[in-house]
Design a protein around this motif. Structure first.
Motif, PDB file in Angstrom:
ATOM      1  N   ASP A   1       0.848  -1.181   0.000  1.00 39.07           N
ATOM      2  CA  ASP A   1       0.000   0.000   0.000  1.00 39.07           C
ATOM      3  C   ASP A   1       0.888   1.236   0.000  1.00 39.07           C
ATOM      4  OD1 ASP A   1      -1.704   2.142   0.599  1.00 39.07           O
ATOM      5  OD2 ASP A   1      -3.026   0.886   1.827  1.00 39.07           O
ATOM      6  N   LYS A  38       0.038  -8.899  -6.495  1.00 43.14           N
ATOM      7  CA  LYS A  38      -1.392  -9.147  -6.610  1.00 43.14           C
ATOM      8  C   LYS A  38      -2.241  -7.921  -6.279  1.00 43.14           C
ATOM      9  CE  LYS A  38      -1.366 -14.154  -5.866  1.00 43.14           C
ATOM     10  NZ  LYS A  38      -1.934 -14.473  -7.186  1.00 43.14           N
ATOM     11  N   THR A  39      -1.735  -7.015  -5.459  1.00 43.55           N
ATOM     12  CA  THR A  39      -2.481  -5.800  -5.131  1.00 43.55           C
ATOM     13  C   THR A  39      -1.560  -4.595  -5.196  1.00 43.55           C
ATOM     14  OG1 THR A  39      -2.072  -5.860  -2.740  1.00 43.55           O
ATOM     15  CG2 THR A  39      -3.966  -7.115  -3.559  1.00 43.55           C
ATOM     16  N   ASN A  41      -2.039  -0.325  -4.244  1.00 44.74           N
ATOM     17  CA  ASN A  41      -2.841   0.833  -3.873  1.00 44.74           C
ATOM     18  C   ASN A  41      -2.006   2.088  -4.056  1.00 44.74           C
ATOM     19  OD1 ASN A  41      -4.487   2.778  -2.762  1.00 44.74           O
ATOM     20  ND2 ASN A  41      -4.992   1.621  -0.923  1.00 44.74           N
ATOM     21  N   LEU A  63      -1.810  -9.175 -11.139  1.00 43.39           N
ATOM     22  CA  LEU A  63      -2.492  -8.164 -10.343  1.00 43.39           C
ATOM     23  C   LEU A  63      -3.990  -8.442 -10.265  1.00 43.39           C
ATOM     24  CD1 LEU A  63      -1.420  -5.609  -8.891  1.00 43.39           C
ATOM     25  CD2 LEU A  63      -2.360  -4.275 -10.788  1.00 43.39           C
ATOM     26  N   GLU A  64      -4.501  -8.486  -9.037  1.00 47.00           N
ATOM     27  CA  GLU A  64      -5.925  -8.727  -8.803  1.00 47.00           C
ATOM     28  C   GLU A  64      -6.656  -7.468  -8.330  1.00 47.00           C
ATOM     29  OE1 GLU A  64      -6.310 -11.969  -6.100  1.00 47.00           O
ATOM     30  OE2 GLU A  64      -5.304 -13.404  -7.431  1.00 47.00           O
ATOM     31  N   ARG A  65      -5.940  -6.546  -7.741  1.00 43.69           N
ATOM     32  CA  ARG A  65      -6.566  -5.326  -7.216  1.00 43.69           C
ATOM     33  C   ARG A  65      -5.688  -4.122  -7.522  1.00 43.69           C
ATOM     34  NH1 ARG A  65     -10.439  -4.241  -3.080  1.00 43.69           N
ATOM     35  NH2 ARG A  65     -10.289  -2.045  -2.447  1.00 43.69           N
ATOM     36  N   LEU A  66      -6.310  -3.081  -8.108  1.00 50.13           N
ATOM     37  CA  LEU A  66      -5.605  -1.845  -8.431  1.00 50.13           C
ATOM     38  C   LEU A  66      -6.465  -0.656  -8.024  1.00 50.13           C
ATOM     39  CD1 LEU A  66      -3.259  -0.292  -9.744  1.00 50.13           C
ATOM     40  CD2 LEU A  66      -4.447  -0.516 -11.939  1.00 50.13           C
ATOM     41  N   ASP A  67      -5.937   0.146  -7.093  1.00 49.80           N
ATOM     42  CA  ASP A  67      -6.621   1.353  -6.639  1.00 49.80           C
ATOM     43  C   ASP A  67      -5.794   2.568  -7.050  1.00 49.80           C
ATOM     44  OD1 ASP A  67      -8.979   0.536  -4.694  1.00 49.80           O
ATOM     45  OD2 ASP A  67      -7.301  -0.817  -4.267  1.00 49.80           O
ATOM     46  N   LEU A  99      -7.372  -9.345 -13.042  1.00 50.35           N
ATOM     47  CA  LEU A  99      -7.895  -8.236 -12.253  1.00 50.35           C
ATOM     48  C   LEU A  99      -9.309  -8.528 -11.741  1.00 50.35           C
ATOM     49  CD1 LEU A  99      -6.540  -5.534 -11.551  1.00 50.35           C
ATOM     50  CD2 LEU A  99      -7.886  -4.472 -13.367  1.00 50.35           C
ATOM     51  N   ARG A 100      -9.479  -8.381 -10.422  1.00 49.15           N
ATOM     52  CA  ARG A 100     -10.795  -8.559  -9.788  1.00 49.15           C
ATOM     53  C   ARG A 100     -11.409  -7.227  -9.369  1.00 49.15           C
ATOM     54  NH1 ARG A 100      -8.064 -13.463 -10.614  1.00 49.15           N
ATOM     55  NH2 ARG A 100      -9.188 -15.212  -9.708  1.00 49.15           N
ATOM     56  N   HIS A 101     -10.558  -6.252  -9.072  1.00 48.07           N
ATOM     57  CA  HIS A 101     -11.051  -4.952  -8.588  1.00 48.07           C
ATOM     58  C   HIS A 101     -10.213  -3.835  -9.189  1.00 48.07           C
ATOM     59  CE1 HIS A 101     -12.047  -1.668  -5.731  1.00 48.07           C
ATOM     60  NE2 HIS A 101     -10.758  -1.419  -5.800  1.00 48.07           N
TER      61      HIS A 101
END
Length: 217
Positions: A1, A38-39, A41, A63-67, A99-101
């Motif tokens: 993060d 995987k994530t 932020n 990568l499953e989550r990208l903010d 990517l999930r999110h």
């Protein structure tokens, strides 16, 4: 993060994503570590440009989550395949595949082109946050419903969504929103706050039929 890190720039993030260590072995190890991310932020890292985000999208195949909320220099071309960003033969097929999110909240320069690119690459996206973006039209929502955009799957992106945030998100019409919701059978969470000219009694009346699985509204 790394959210709210005001001093992170393209130079730092691109260096992290494209390590050039002194030895081949250490460089290979660093590249492998990046590939396994995987994530990520990057919310409010406002000195990052579209180039850094494009590198993340192209290179981080797991990568499953990208903010990237409030990374205001993000552009549509961050999400469009470009072999100058990553020339590996498999990149076009692998980028955003896992990517999930993704959240592009308050990224005011992303448009329908971004949604078209997501629809062309994402096969497992469950959560899509477009809050306070403001430039999406009926065409962009239609891309999410188009099964022909992704050559690697036979279903539109909308059918995998479980969480959709459209608060203050665009210039689309009530009919455009209805068409999108007709293609979201798995949706359990929906935010349409701030859409004063779109959400009305008629739309609310249809929601129980359009989104029978919604648990949060």
């Amino acid at each position: 993060d790394m959210s709210f890190s005001a001093d992170i720039t393209d130079s730092g993030l691109l260096g992290f994503l494209s390590p050039s260590a002194a030895t081949t072995a250490s460089s290979s190890a660093a590249s492998l570590a990046v590939a396994k991310l995987k994530t990520m932020n990057l919310q409010s890292c406002q000195r990052l440009s579209w180039r850094s985000i494009a590198r993340v999208v192209h290179c981080c195949w797991q990568l499953e989550r990208l903010d990237i909320d409030d990374v205001y220099l993000v552009r549509d071309n961050s999400f469009v395949f470009d072999n100058k960003v990553d020339g590996r033969a498999q990149t076009q097929e692998e980028m955003m595949r896992q990517l999930r999110h993704i959240s592009v909240a308050t990224c005011h320069d992303v448009t329908d082109v971004c949604l078209k690119a997501l629809s062309a690459h994402c096969r497992q996206l469950q959560s899509l946050c477009l809050r306070d973006t403001g430039k999406f039209s009926d065409m962009g929502l239609a891309y999410l419903c188009d099964p022909e955009l992704c050559p690697y799957s036979n279903h539109p992106l909308a059918t995998t969504l479980t969480d959709l945030n459209l608060a203050y998100a665009g210039r689309f019409s009530p009919s455009g929103l209805v068409r999108l919701l007709e293609h979201t059978p798995k949706l359990s969470r929906l935010d349409v706050s701030g859409l004063a000219t779109i959400v009305d009694d008629r739309l609310i009346g249809h929601l129980v039929h359009l989104c029978p699985g919604v648990q949060s509204l």
